[in-house]
Design a protein around this motif. Structure first.
Motif, PDB file in Angstrom:
ATOM      1  N   PRO A  55       0.799  -1.230   0.000  1.00 49.84           N
ATOM      2  CA  PRO A  55       0.000   0.000   0.000  1.00 49.84           C
ATOM      3  C   PRO A  55       0.832   1.280   0.000  1.00 49.84           C
ATOM      4  N   ASP A  56       2.083   1.208   0.402  1.00 47.37           N
ATOM      5  CA  ASP A  56       2.920   2.410   0.466  1.00 47.37           C
ATOM      6  C   ASP A  56       3.848   2.566  -0.730  1.00 47.37           C
ATOM      7  N   ASP A  57       3.627   1.782  -1.799  1.00 52.43           N
ATOM      8  CA  ASP A  57       4.485   1.902  -2.978  1.00 52.43           C
ATOM      9  C   ASP A  57       4.287   3.250  -3.655  1.00 52.43           C
ATOM     10  N   PRO A  58       5.353   3.845  -4.166  1.00 51.81           N
ATOM     11  CA  PRO A  58       5.265   5.172  -4.779  1.00 51.81           C
ATOM     12  C   PRO A  58       4.517   5.126  -6.117  1.00 51.81           C
ATOM     13  N   PRO A  59       3.974   6.276  -6.546  1.00 50.28           N
ATOM     14  CA  PRO A  59       3.193   6.310  -7.791  1.00 50.28           C
ATOM     15  C   PRO A  59       4.036   6.087  -9.058  1.00 50.28           C
ATOM     16  N   TYR A  60       5.353   6.171  -8.963  1.00 51.12           N
ATOM     17  CA  TYR A  60       6.194   5.999 -10.147  1.00 51.12           C
ATOM     18  C   TYR A  60       6.628   4.551 -10.362  1.00 51.12           C
ATOM     19  N   ALA A  61       6.039   3.642  -9.623  1.00 53.73           N
ATOM     20  CA  ALA A  61       6.405   2.233  -9.746  1.00 53.73           C
ATOM     21  C   ALA A  61       5.544   1.567 -10.817  1.00 53.73           C
ATOM     22  N   ALA A  62       6.135   0.662 -11.574  1.00 55.06           N
ATOM     23  CA  ALA A  62       5.395  -0.116 -12.566  1.00 55.06           C
ATOM     24  C   ALA A  62       4.752  -1.295 -11.854  1.00 55.06           C
ATOM     25  N   ARG A  63       3.486  -1.561 -12.146  1.00 55.07           N
ATOM     26  CA  ARG A  63       2.761  -2.657 -11.498  1.00 55.07           C
ATOM     27  C   ARG A  63       2.309  -3.640 -12.566  1.00 55.07           C
ATOM     28  N   PHE A  64       2.521  -4.932 -12.333  1.00 53.66           N
ATOM     29  CA  PHE A  64       2.157  -5.945 -13.318  1.00 53.66           C
ATOM     30  C   PHE A  64       2.222  -7.337 -12.712  1.00 53.66           C
ATOM     31  N   TYR A  65       1.609  -8.298 -13.392  1.00 51.91           N
ATOM     32  CA  TYR A  65       1.754  -9.704 -13.000  1.00 51.91           C
ATOM     33  C   TYR A  65       3.103 -10.180 -13.503  1.00 51.91           C
ATOM     34  N   ASP A  66       3.882 -10.757 -12.622  1.00 50.43           N
ATOM     35  CA  ASP A  66       5.223 -11.214 -12.959  1.00 50.43           C
ATOM     36  C   ASP A  66       5.215 -12.364 -13.971  1.00 50.43           C
ATOM     37  N   CYS A  67       4.117 -13.100 -14.045  1.00 57.21           N
ATOM     38  CA  CYS A  67       4.051 -14.259 -14.942  1.00 57.21           C
ATOM     39  C   CYS A  67       3.795 -13.874 -16.397  1.00 57.21           C
ATOM     40  N   CYS A  68       2.972 -12.849 -16.649  1.00 58.66           N
ATOM     41  CA  CYS A  68       2.577 -12.546 -18.026  1.00 58.66           C
ATOM     42  C   CYS A  68       2.730 -11.080 -18.408  1.00 58.66           C
ATOM     43  N   GLY A  69       2.959 -10.204 -17.440  1.00 58.46           N
ATOM     44  CA  GLY A  69       3.137  -8.788 -17.732  1.00 58.46           C
ATOM     45  C   GLY A  69       1.856  -7.977 -17.749  1.00 58.46           C
ATOM     46  N   ALA A  70       0.699  -8.591 -17.495  1.00 59.82           N
ATOM     47  CA  ALA A  70      -0.564  -7.847 -17.475  1.00 59.82           C
ATOM     48  C   ALA A  70      -0.503  -6.773 -16.393  1.00 59.82           C
ATOM     49  N   GLU A  71      -0.894  -5.545 -16.744  1.00 55.60           N
ATOM     50  CA  GLU A  71      -0.790  -4.418 -15.814  1.00 55.60           C
ATOM     51  C   GLU A  71      -2.062  -4.160 -15.010  1.00 55.60           C
ATOM     52  N   ASP A  72      -3.148  -4.829 -15.346  1.00 55.22           N
ATOM     53  CA  ASP A  72      -4.405  -4.666 -14.625  1.00 55.22           C
ATOM     54  C   ASP A  72      -4.508  -5.735 -13.543  1.00 55.22           C
ATOM     55  N   PRO A  73      -4.654  -5.351 -12.266  1.00 54.49           N
ATOM     56  CA  PRO A  73      -4.740  -6.358 -11.206  1.00 54.49           C
ATOM     57  C   PRO A  73      -5.961  -7.265 -11.348  1.00 54.49           C
ATOM     58  N   ASN A  74      -6.958  -6.837 -12.140  1.00 52.26           N
ATOM     59  CA  ASN A  74      -8.164  -7.643 -12.354  1.00 52.26           C
ATOM     60  C   ASN A  74      -8.126  -8.393 -13.688  1.00 52.26           C
ATOM     61  N   ALA A  75      -6.963  -8.442 -14.331  1.00 49.94           N
ATOM     62  CA  ALA A  75      -6.839  -9.138 -15.615  1.00 49.94           C
ATOM     63  C   ALA A  75      -7.138 -10.624 -15.440  1.00 49.94           C
ATOM     64  N   PRO A  76      -7.806 -11.238 -16.437  1.00 49.97           N
ATOM     65  CA  PRO A  76      -8.051 -12.676 -16.327  1.00 49.97           C
ATOM     66  C   PRO A  76      -6.739 -13.443 -16.266  1.00 49.97           C
ATOM     67  N   GLY A  77      -6.753 -14.578 -15.612  1.00 49.54           N
ATOM     68  CA  GLY A  77      -5.540 -15.378 -15.472  1.00 49.54           C
ATOM     69  C   GLY A  77      -4.920 -15.741 -16.807  1.00 49.54           C
ATOM     70  N   CYS A  78      -3.643 -16.025 -16.795  1.00 47.25           N
ATOM     71  CA  CYS A  78      -2.918 -16.341 -18.029  1.00 47.25           C
ATOM     72  C   CYS A  78      -2.682 -17.834 -18.194  1.00 47.25           C
ATOM     73  N   VAL A  79      -3.125 -18.640 -17.229  1.00 50.06           N
ATOM     74  CA  VAL A  79      -2.932 -20.090 -17.269  1.00 50.06           C
ATOM     75  C   VAL A  79      -4.265 -20.764 -16.963  1.00 50.06           C
ATOM     76  N   THR A  80      -4.546 -21.880 -17.643  1.00 49.14           N
ATOM     77  CA  THR A  80      -5.742 -22.654 -17.328  1.00 49.14           C
ATOM     78  C   THR A  80      -5.343 -24.065 -16.906  1.00 49.14           C
ATOM     79  N   SER A  81      -6.152 -24.648 -16.036  1.00 48.43           N
ATOM     80  CA  SER A  81      -5.942 -26.006 -15.556  1.00 48.43           C
ATOM     81  C   SER A  81      -7.210 -26.442 -14.834  1.00 48.43           C
ATOM     82  N   PRO A  82      -7.289 -27.689 -14.385  1.00 44.28           N
ATOM     83  CA  PRO A  82      -8.452 -28.081 -13.576  1.00 44.28           C
ATOM     84  C   PRO A  82      -8.435 -27.354 -12.226  1.00 44.28           C
ATOM     85  N   HIS A  83      -9.623 -27.158 -11.655  1.00 40.41           N
ATOM     86  CA  HIS A  83      -9.707 -26.582 -10.315  1.00 40.41           C
ATOM     87  C   HIS A  83      -9.060 -27.512  -9.300  1.00 40.41           C
TER      88      HIS A  83
END
Length: 88
Positions: A55-83
């Protein structure tokens, strides 16, 4: 015995990866969509240092999913498998 098996198949479970309720009878190889890595924050001044977004990260930081690079925290997952349930 057959009745017990059918009851288990109809029982709703909660997936520990995508948090969706499911039944064994409808679980297949593409049922669960999730990110296998964390949503991270990378400071532009130190691009080799990765850490989980806080929560205290500065506004100049890049935010993304480390696995696929998606920048939206609500982006659909990048991997599929059984539950996978919490009981498995």
């Amino acid at each position: 015995m057959e009745m017990e098996r059918k009851t288990k198949e109809m029982e709703e479970k909660l997936c520990r990866r995508c948090k969706v309720s499911y039944r064994d009878s409808s679980n297949n190889d593409s049922s669960c969509r999730f990110h296998p890595s964390f949503f991270v924050c990378r400071h532009h001044d130190d691009q080799k240092r990765y850490y989980e977004l806080g929560p205290d990260d500065p506004p100049y930081a890049a935010r993304f999913y480390d696995c696929c690079g998606a920048e939206d925290p609500n982006a659909p997952g990048c991997v599929t498998s059984p539950h996978i349930s919490y009981d498995d």
